[in-house]
Design a protein around this motif. Structure first.
Motif, PDB file in Angstrom:
ATOM      1  N   MET A   1       0.820  -1.215   0.000  1.00  0.00           N
ATOM      2  CA  MET A   1       0.000   0.000   0.000  1.00  0.00           C
ATOM      3  C   MET A   1       0.851   1.261   0.000  1.00  0.00           C
ATOM      4  SD  MET A   1      -3.079  -1.165   2.573  1.00  0.00           S
ATOM      5  CE  MET A   1      -4.052   0.281   2.194  1.00  0.00           C
ATOM      6  N   ASN A   2       2.125   1.127   0.353  1.00  0.00           N
ATOM      7  CA  ASN A   2       3.027   2.272   0.332  1.00  0.00           C
ATOM      8  C   ASN A   2       3.898   2.302  -0.920  1.00  0.00           C
ATOM      9  OD1 ASN A   2       2.418   3.626   2.821  1.00  0.00           O
ATOM     10  ND2 ASN A   2       3.304   1.883   3.881  1.00  0.00           N
ATOM     11  N   SER A   3       3.659   1.371  -1.828  1.00  0.00           N
ATOM     12  CA  SER A   3       4.430   1.337  -3.067  1.00  0.00           C
ATOM     13  C   SER A   3       3.943   2.424  -4.027  1.00  0.00           C
ATOM     14  CB  SER A   3       4.288  -0.033  -3.734  1.00  0.00           C
ATOM     15  OG  SER A   3       4.804  -0.008  -5.050  1.00  0.00           O
ATOM     16  N   PRO A   4       4.851   3.069  -4.769  1.00  0.00           N
ATOM     17  CA  PRO A   4       4.419   4.066  -5.764  1.00  0.00           C
ATOM     18  C   PRO A   4       3.643   3.442  -6.919  1.00  0.00           C
ATOM     19  CG  PRO A   4       6.783   3.654  -5.934  1.00  0.00           C
ATOM     20  CD  PRO A   4       6.319   2.953  -4.703  1.00  0.00           C
ATOM     21  N   TYR A   5       3.610   2.112  -6.979  1.00  0.00           N
ATOM     22  CA  TYR A   5       2.899   1.427  -8.066  1.00  0.00           C
ATOM     23  C   TYR A   5       1.580   0.821  -7.587  1.00  0.00           C
ATOM     24  CZ  TYR A   5       7.811   1.857  -8.999  1.00  0.00           C
ATOM     25  OH  TYR A   5       9.083   2.359  -9.092  1.00  0.00           O
ATOM     26  N   PHE A   6       1.206   1.137  -6.347  1.00  0.00           N
ATOM     27  CA  PHE A   6      -0.065   0.637  -5.817  1.00  0.00           C
ATOM     28  C   PHE A   6      -1.246   1.327  -6.497  1.00  0.00           C
ATOM     29  CE2 PHE A   6      -3.418   0.348  -2.488  1.00  0.00           C
ATOM     30  CZ  PHE A   6      -3.481  -1.027  -2.401  1.00  0.00           C
ATOM     31  N   TYR A   7      -1.011   2.565  -6.948  1.00  0.00           N
ATOM     32  CA  TYR A   7      -2.054   3.294  -7.675  1.00  0.00           C
ATOM     33  C   TYR A   7      -1.816   3.159  -9.174  1.00  0.00           C
ATOM     34  CZ  TYR A   7      -3.706   5.334  -3.343  1.00  0.00           C
ATOM     35  OH  TYR A   7      -4.234   5.491  -2.091  1.00  0.00           O
ATOM     36  N   VAL A   8      -2.862   2.825  -9.885  1.00  0.00           N
ATOM     37  CA  VAL A   8      -2.778   2.620 -11.337  1.00  0.00           C
ATOM     38  C   VAL A   8      -2.728   3.972 -12.040  1.00  0.00           C
ATOM     39  CG1 VAL A   8      -3.898   1.556 -13.334  1.00  0.00           C
ATOM     40  CG2 VAL A   8      -4.095   0.492 -11.085  1.00  0.00           C
ATOM     41  N   GLN A   9      -1.926   4.037 -13.071  1.00  0.00           N
ATOM     42  CA  GLN A   9      -1.877   5.222 -13.911  1.00  0.00           C
ATOM     43  C   GLN A   9      -2.340   4.866 -15.322  1.00  0.00           C
ATOM     44  OE1 GLN A   9       1.875   7.274 -13.852  1.00  0.00           O
ATOM     45  NE2 GLN A   9       1.785   7.685 -11.656  1.00  0.00           N
ATOM     46  N   PRO A  10      -2.839   5.861 -16.065  1.00  0.00           N
ATOM     47  CA  PRO A  10      -3.278   5.591 -17.435  1.00  0.00           C
ATOM     48  C   PRO A  10      -2.185   4.933 -18.266  1.00  0.00           C
ATOM     49  CG  PRO A  10      -3.991   7.759 -16.752  1.00  0.00           C
ATOM     50  CD  PRO A  10      -3.095   7.268 -15.672  1.00  0.00           C
ATOM     51  N   ASN A  11      -2.590   3.973 -19.068  1.00  0.00           N
ATOM     52  CA  ASN A  11      -1.716   3.230 -19.985  1.00  0.00           C
ATOM     53  C   ASN A  11      -0.808   2.223 -19.284  1.00  0.00           C
ATOM     54  OD1 ASN A  11      -2.677   4.851 -22.213  1.00  0.00           O
ATOM     55  ND2 ASN A  11      -1.327   6.463 -21.502  1.00  0.00           N
ATOM     56  N   ASP A  12      -1.057   1.958 -18.005  1.00  0.00           N
ATOM     57  CA  ASP A  12      -0.300   0.915 -17.315  1.00  0.00           C
ATOM     58  C   ASP A  12      -0.589  -0.444 -17.938  1.00  0.00           C
ATOM     59  OD1 ASP A  12       1.053   2.456 -15.528  1.00  0.00           O
ATOM     60  OD2 ASP A  12      -0.101   1.879 -13.761  1.00  0.00           O
ATOM     61  N   GLN A  13       0.435  -1.276 -18.007  1.00  0.00           N
ATOM     62  CA  GLN A  13       0.275  -2.687 -18.384  1.00  0.00           C
ATOM     63  C   GLN A  13       0.608  -3.529 -17.150  1.00  0.00           C
ATOM     64  OE1 GLN A  13       1.973  -3.892 -22.256  1.00  0.00           O
ATOM     65  NE2 GLN A  13       2.476  -1.736 -22.572  1.00  0.00           N
ATOM     66  N   ILE A  14      -0.348  -4.347 -16.735  1.00  0.00           N
ATOM     67  CA  ILE A  14      -0.185  -5.166 -15.534  1.00  0.00           C
ATOM     68  C   ILE A  14      -0.093  -6.626 -15.961  1.00  0.00           C
ATOM     69  CG2 ILE A  14      -1.181  -5.785 -13.300  1.00  0.00           C
ATOM     70  CD1 ILE A  14      -2.754  -3.128 -13.453  1.00  0.00           C
ATOM     71  N   LEU A  15       0.967  -7.307 -15.530  1.00  0.00           N
ATOM     72  CA  LEU A  15       1.183  -8.699 -15.912  1.00  0.00           C
ATOM     73  C   LEU A  15       1.182  -9.579 -14.658  1.00  0.00           C
ATOM     74  CD1 LEU A  15       4.070  -8.239 -18.518  1.00  0.00           C
ATOM     75  CD2 LEU A  15       1.612  -8.314 -18.946  1.00  0.00           C
ATOM     76  N   ILE A  16       0.408 -10.651 -14.695  1.00  0.00           N
ATOM     77  CA  ILE A  16       0.350 -11.616 -13.600  1.00  0.00           C
ATOM     78  C   ILE A  16       0.919 -12.932 -14.108  1.00  0.00           C
ATOM     79  CG2 ILE A  16      -1.091 -12.626 -11.801  1.00  0.00           C
ATOM     80  CD1 ILE A  16      -1.325  -9.598 -11.914  1.00  0.00           C
ATOM     81  N   ASN A  17       2.074 -13.307 -13.596  1.00  0.00           N
ATOM     82  CA  ASN A  17       2.700 -14.559 -14.016  1.00  0.00           C
ATOM     83  C   ASN A  17       2.118 -15.742 -13.248  1.00  0.00           C
ATOM     84  OD1 ASN A  17       4.528 -13.508 -15.949  1.00  0.00           O
ATOM     85  ND2 ASN A  17       5.877 -12.813 -14.317  1.00  0.00           N
ATOM     86  N   PRO A  18       2.148 -16.938 -13.837  1.00  0.00           N
ATOM     87  CA  PRO A  18       1.656 -18.126 -13.133  1.00  0.00           C
ATOM     88  C   PRO A  18       2.654 -18.604 -12.087  1.00  0.00           C
ATOM     89  CG  PRO A  18       2.496 -18.747 -15.275  1.00  0.00           C
ATOM     90  CD  PRO A  18       2.563 -17.243 -15.217  1.00  0.00           C
ATOM     91  N   LEU A  19       2.151 -19.256 -11.057  1.00  0.00           N
ATOM     92  CA  LEU A  19       3.008 -19.888 -10.066  1.00  0.00           C
ATOM     93  C   LEU A  19       3.668 -21.131 -10.672  1.00  0.00           C
ATOM     94  CD1 LEU A  19       0.683 -19.653  -6.951  1.00  0.00           C
ATOM     95  CD2 LEU A  19       2.896 -18.515  -7.196  1.00  0.00           C
ATOM     96  N   PRO A  20       4.825 -21.539 -10.146  1.00  0.00           N
ATOM     97  CA  PRO A  20       5.483 -22.739 -10.673  1.00  0.00           C
ATOM     98  C   PRO A  20       4.593 -23.983 -10.597  1.00  0.00           C
ATOM     99  CG  PRO A  20       6.970 -21.527  -9.229  1.00  0.00           C
ATOM    100  CD  PRO A  20       5.627 -20.876  -9.102  1.00  0.00           C
ATOM    101  N   GLN A  21       3.666 -24.011  -9.611  1.00  0.00           N
ATOM    102  CA  GLN A  21       2.802 -25.187  -9.463  1.00  0.00           C
ATOM    103  C   GLN A  21       1.945 -25.425 -10.699  1.00  0.00           C
ATOM    104  OE1 GLN A  21       3.441 -22.984  -7.196  1.00  0.00           O
ATOM    105  NE2 GLN A  21       3.599 -23.872  -5.155  1.00  0.00           N
TER     106      GLN A  21
END
Length: 264
Positions: free
Chosen positions: A211-231
């Protein structure tokens, strides 16, 4: 007997490694003590500065609205369009030179400015060239929603728009169907656009410190990637029962094959 014990230990180890733990599934985890707490805000959220391809909604009002009609987009009621399409037709896009083109005002440089700075610039130009103080000019400049793209291990991948001036990455994930159990919440990648190019950032959504990360708030044109777990790539299952069933099936097949070969 020794072989059976070794096999049992091996089976247990495989199950423990392959199943997904609760720590990997839970968002914004605090320390072990479960008490109400206030999370201090370490950094003030900096105002967003406009980038190329941003879409702005600009509206100008005055006591005599007819006098500002030329500055405002005129909607064609005969055109059937969604809300997003209407914003595209009626909004002002920041071009490759960092300008927006407004009727009568011409090119207005906006790259790197906040919406408040753009509003003040437009008001100043209007008062200098077209109106006096008695006209009570009122200018509104807003981003036409926060547009982002999210891909990978997410319920509904693709582009989305949040119609608010500020939104967190948790809201963006919620709008996109949430991260399934096979998604890596501990290393979410945010590709953010800057005037000189794009940068790759990482945020751990399993920690309350996110919650204190500068990337916690989304900005226009952001690309968010969620990688799969090794499982997921291992394919042994997401729970202990699934892992046990998969591993047991593999061992059964190997044992049957071995038995058939020994009898030949």
């Amino acid at each position: 007997m020794h072989s059976k014990s070794l096999l049992l230990c091996l089976l247990t180890a495989v199950i423990l490694v392959s199943c997904i733990s609760q720590k990997q599934l839970t968002y914004l985890q605090e320390n072990d003590s479960k008490v109400d707490s206030i999370i201090p805000v370490r950094k003030k959220q900096e105002p967003y500065r406009l980038q190329i391809n941003d879409l702005l909604s600009i509206r100008i009002k005055a006591l005599d609205q007819d006098n500002v009609g030329i500055f405002n987009p005129v909607g064609d009621e005969n055109i059937s369009a969604t809300r997003e399409e209407r914003l595209y037709y009626d909004g002002f896009t920041v071009d490759v030179h960092g300008n927006v083109r407004i009727p009568s005002l011409g090119e207005v440089p906006v790259l790197g400015k906040t919406v408040v700075e753009v509003r003040d610039e437009i008001e100043k130009r209007l008062l200098d060239d077209f109106f006096n103080e008695e006209a009570n000019i009122f200018v509104t400049v807003k981003l036409s929603g926060i547009r982002y793209t999210i891909n990978g291990e997410i319920g509904r991948p693709g582009s989305n728009i949040i119609y608010r001036e500020q939104a967190t990455i948790m809201e963006a994930i919620g709008e996109s169907g949430d991260i399934p159990v096979t998604g890596d919440k501990s290393d979410v990648i945010v590709i953010r656009q800057y005037p000189l190019g794009q940068k790759v950032h990482h945020i751990d959504l399993t920690s309350i410190d996110a919650m204190n990360s500068p990337y916690f708030y989304v900005q226009p044109n952001d690309q968010i990637l969620i990688n799969p777990l090794p499982q997921k790539s291992i394919g042994t299952g997401t729970t202990g029962l699934q892992s046990f069933t998969t591993v047991f099936s593999i061992i059964s097949v190997l044992a049957t094959t071995l038995l058939l070969f020994t009898r030949l």
